[in-house]
Scaffold this active site. Structure first.
Site, mmCIF file in Angstrom:
data_model
loop_
_atom_site.group_PDB
_atom_site.id
_atom_site.type_symbol
_atom_site.label_atom_id
_atom_site.label_comp_id
_atom_site.label_asym_id
_atom_site.label_seq_id
_atom_site.Cartn_x
_atom_site.Cartn_y
_atom_site.Cartn_z
ATOM 1 N N CYS A 71 -1.192 -23.976 -49.217
ATOM 2 C CA CYS A 71 -2.839 -23.514 -49.501
ATOM 3 C C CYS A 71 -2.419 -22.460 -50.761
ATOM 4 O O CYS A 71 -1.492 -21.807 -50.562
ATOM 5 C CB CYS A 71 -3.867 -23.284 -48.575
ATOM 6 S SG CYS A 71 -4.122 -24.770 -47.427
ATOM 7 N N GLY A 100 -0.683 -26.415 -53.397
ATOM 8 C CA GLY A 100 -1.455 -27.479 -52.736
ATOM 9 C C GLY A 100 -1.954 -28.142 -53.789
ATOM 10 O O GLY A 100 -2.580 -27.938 -54.799
ATOM 11 N N ASN A 160 -5.095 -19.565 -46.452
ATOM 12 C CA ASN A 160 -3.884 -20.146 -46.544
ATOM 13 C C ASN A 160 -2.860 -19.832 -45.370
ATOM 14 O O ASN A 160 -2.763 -18.618 -44.950
ATOM 15 C CB ASN A 160 -2.975 -19.439 -47.798
ATOM 16 C CG ASN A 160 -1.517 -19.803 -47.693
ATOM 17 O OD1 ASN A 160 -0.875 -19.056 -48.403
ATOM 18 N ND2 ASN A 160 -1.074 -21.009 -47.367
ATOM 19 N N GLY A 161 -2.362 -20.854 -44.583
ATOM 20 C CA GLY A 161 -1.654 -20.547 -43.589
ATOM 21 C C GLY A 161 -2.128 -21.459 -42.342
ATOM 22 O O GLY A 161 -2.627 -22.496 -42.543
ATOM 23 N N TYR A 219 11.703 -21.228 -51.972
ATOM 24 C CA TYR A 219 10.915 -22.513 -52.572
ATOM 25 C C TYR A 219 9.617 -22.315 -53.031
ATOM 26 O O TYR A 219 9.160 -22.747 -53.967
ATOM 27 C CB TYR A 219 11.060 -23.538 -51.473
ATOM 28 C CG TYR A 219 10.711 -24.814 -52.049
ATOM 29 C CD1 TYR A 219 10.925 -25.725 -53.064
ATOM 30 C CD2 TYR A 219 9.179 -25.264 -51.522
ATOM 31 C CE1 TYR A 219 10.393 -26.983 -53.401
ATOM 32 C CE2 TYR A 219 8.387 -26.213 -51.852
ATOM 33 C CZ TYR A 219 9.235 -27.202 -52.825
ATOM 34 O OH TYR A 219 8.505 -28.330 -53.087
HETATM 35 P P1 AMP Z 1 14.098 -33.748 -48.228
HETATM 36 O O1 AMP Z 1 13.958 -34.660 -49.488
HETATM 37 O O2 AMP Z 1 13.268 -34.075 -46.982
HETATM 38 O O3 AMP Z 1 15.517 -33.207 -47.703
HETATM 39 O O4 AMP Z 1 13.385 -32.204 -48.923
HETATM 40 C C1 AMP Z 1 14.115 -31.394 -49.697
HETATM 41 C C2 AMP Z 1 13.691 -31.155 -51.022
HETATM 42 O O5 AMP Z 1 12.029 -30.980 -50.843
HETATM 43 C C3 AMP Z 1 13.983 -30.148 -51.767
HETATM 44 O O6 AMP Z 1 14.225 -30.496 -53.203
HETATM 45 C C4 AMP Z 1 13.120 -29.039 -51.824
HETATM 46 O O7 AMP Z 1 12.776 -28.514 -53.108
HETATM 47 C C5 AMP Z 1 11.869 -29.621 -51.338
HETATM 48 N N1 AMP Z 1 10.944 -29.191 -50.396
HETATM 49 C C6 AMP Z 1 11.251 -28.474 -49.352
HETATM 50 N N2 AMP Z 1 10.543 -27.893 -48.323
HETATM 51 C C7 AMP Z 1 9.543 -28.255 -49.140
HETATM 52 C C8 AMP Z 1 7.933 -28.076 -48.918
HETATM 53 N N3 AMP Z 1 7.326 -27.580 -47.543
HETATM 54 N N4 AMP Z 1 6.892 -28.719 -49.510
HETATM 55 C C9 AMP Z 1 7.491 -29.519 -50.629
HETATM 56 N N5 AMP Z 1 8.702 -29.759 -50.909
HETATM 57 C C10 AMP Z 1 9.741 -29.112 -50.287
#
Ligand code: AMP
Length: 484
Positions: free
Chosen positions: A16, A42, A117-118, A257
């Site tokens: 959020c 979000g 947010n949280g 990230y």
């Molecule tokens: P995955 O495909 O499940 O291994 O997710 C890794 C990818 O998702 C990476 O390219 C990250 O940039 C992105 N990512 C990691 N954590 C999050 C998150 N909490 N929300 C959205 N994207 C994420």
């Protein structure tokens, strides 16, 4: 905030952004702009509440900020000099509109809008107590728990009641509230999620990130401190710290990230940190290669840092379409897979015959990496070496970042060699924990007193997980079923 889990969905949904303005004739329009700059936090719902000195006005809807607040008519109805807005990740469906924040309630002292947010880690317990005492919940969001705690508080002022409510709450939260008296910003005692104070002329602003101050031409004043409540009214900003002091544990994943690279978070520019992580990664785990390419967009700053440190040329070997949302934030496994294909395409001309170092920020389920490695190989790369600018994500986050349950996390299921073969890379390396802390300007991670919340990499959870420990992760649904 957290909402109920769906059976077809394997991750919690709690990302959020919060943005509020006090003392500006175009408060709602400014908040819409601020939320637009926080859209990365979000993307499935947005809401704004304003107060015009007599009454509150609200508009909330599913979809992006521009879908909901792109028209003059909508903004025109949101009159008043103070406004509070929120962007969030949400499930689909009618029921869920009730969960879109800010939530609003009429109390004996007047109206109050709240958003955060949280994620609260004891909301199941609190909710059960409240329901037993007669509270009738309207939504499945944990933010509503705070509203009922305020309603049942015996204190007199809004601020005292809010403090009373938050003293019972455990979790990570950066919260915004709007009452007839003013705008309130609060950070949890450990300061896990960001929240800053800004100015625009005579008006005051609260925002999850500084990039949202930039969009309205506002000035950054300072971070709201862990455990601090700021109450902004006509007389200015009043600060108090009513909670027991604790050592801050800011979320390190915000730097890796989640936050936008142009934001200054806790005094440090996110882009600079990401480049430094890339440089550390090159020092720790370099292999001979012809080009360094990022997985765009999230891998770009670390890849720039990696390339500069290693001397290997940086190339844009993968092109990303900006017309699809973040891969992670898709409702089903099938769509997530499709999302990866929709989002990225390899640039064959720069990859054919090359030994490639591919840089991304994290591996969660391994879906993105697997697809991208295959894509890069199909484009003719001779070798593909994956470098990740976070340590292995081995534990779920319960403090406000969407992560799957632990058994879905690749790093909780296999070691690094296993992960390398799963994603099909010739080699795989992650930044070390100490390397990550070095990039943050510290000598190493002190296990006795870590500076950050890094629970997703270490399992060291700084805030109790009452609901989770009691097996209550799908908090609200089970409770609704129980009380129906
Ligand atoms: P995955 O495909 O499940 O291994 O997710 C890794 C990818 O998702 C990476 O390219 C990250 O940039 C992105 N990512 C990691 N954590 C999050 C998150 N909490 N929300 C959205 N994207 C994420």
């Amino acid at each position: 905030m957290v909402t109920t889990q769906n059976s077809d969905d394997d991750h919690l949904k709690e990302e959020c952004g919060v943005f509020g303005v006090f003392g500006h004739p175009e408060a709602a329009a400014l908040v819409a702009l601020g939320l637009h700059a926080l859209q990365h936090r979000g993307q499935e719902a947005a809401g704004i509440v304003t107060y015009d000195g007599e009454q509150f006005h609200t508009h909330r809807g599913m979809g992006h900020v521009s879908d909901n607040f792109g028209s003059k008519e909508v903004i025109g109805q949101l009159t008043g000099h103070s406004a509070l807005g929120h962007v969030r990740y949400a499930t689909t469906g009618e029921v869920v509109l009730r969960n879109v924040q800010p939530l609003f309630a009429d109390f004996e002292f007047g109206g109050l809008a709240i958003c955060h947010n949280g994620n609260l880690t004891n909301s199941y317990h609190l909710r059960r107590q409240l329901v037993r005492r007669g509270s009738l919940f309207q939504s499945t969001s944990d933010t509503e728990v705070i509203i009922h705690l305020i309603a049942t508080s015996l204190k007199s002022t809004v601020e005292e009641r809010l403090v009373d409510a938050l003293r019972q709450v455990e979790g990570a939260y950066s919260l915004g509230a709007l009452s007839q008296d003013g705008l309130i910003g609060v950070r949890d005692p450990l300061g896990v999620r960001p929240l800053v104070l800004g100015r625009l002329g005579d008006a005051w602003v609260i925002s999850s990130e500084t990039c949202a101050l930039d969009i309205i031409g506002g000035q950054f004043v300072r971070d709201i401190e862990p455990g601090e409540i700021v109450l902004i009214d006509r007389a200015g900003v009043h600060s108090s710290k009513p909670f027991p002091r604790a050592k801050q544990r800011f979320c390190i994943f915000e730097y890796i990230y989640f936050a936008r690279p142009d934001s200054i978070v806790e005094g440090t520019n996110v882009y600079e940190v990401r480049k430094r992580i890339g440089a550390e990664l090159a020092r720790e785990s370099h292999v001979p290669a012809d080009i360094v390419i990022p997985v765009p967009d999230s891998g770009v700053p670390a890849a720039i840092g990696y390339a500069a440190e290693s001397g290997v040329p940086f190339e844009l070997g993968i092109v990303r379409s900006h017309y699809v949302g973040r891969t992670f934030i898709e409702p089903t496994e099938q769509i997530r897979h499709l999302g990866v294909k929709l989002k990225h395409n390899a640039n064959k001309a720069s990859l054919a015959g090359k030994r490639v170092i591919l840089v991304d920020d994290s591996i969660v389920r391994g879906t993105t990496s697997t697809k991208i490695v295959e894509m890069v190989r199909n484009a003719g790369a001779r070798e593909v070496h994956m470098r990740i600018s976070s340590p292995p994500t081995s534990h779920s986050c319960f403090y406000g970042i969407a992560t799957p349950e632990r058994d879905k996390l690749l790093a909780s299921r296999m070691d690094i060699a296993g992960m390398a073969s799963f994603i099909g890379a010739d080699s795989l390396a992650f930044i070390s924990m100490d390397g990550l802390y070095r990039a943050m300007g510290l000598p190493r991670r002190d296990p006795a007193a870590p500076r950050f919340c890094d629970a997703c990499f270490t399992g060291d959870y700084p805030i109790p997980l009452a609901d989770h420990d009691a097996g209550k992760v799908s908090v609200q649904l089970s409770l609704l079923a129980e009380t129906a």
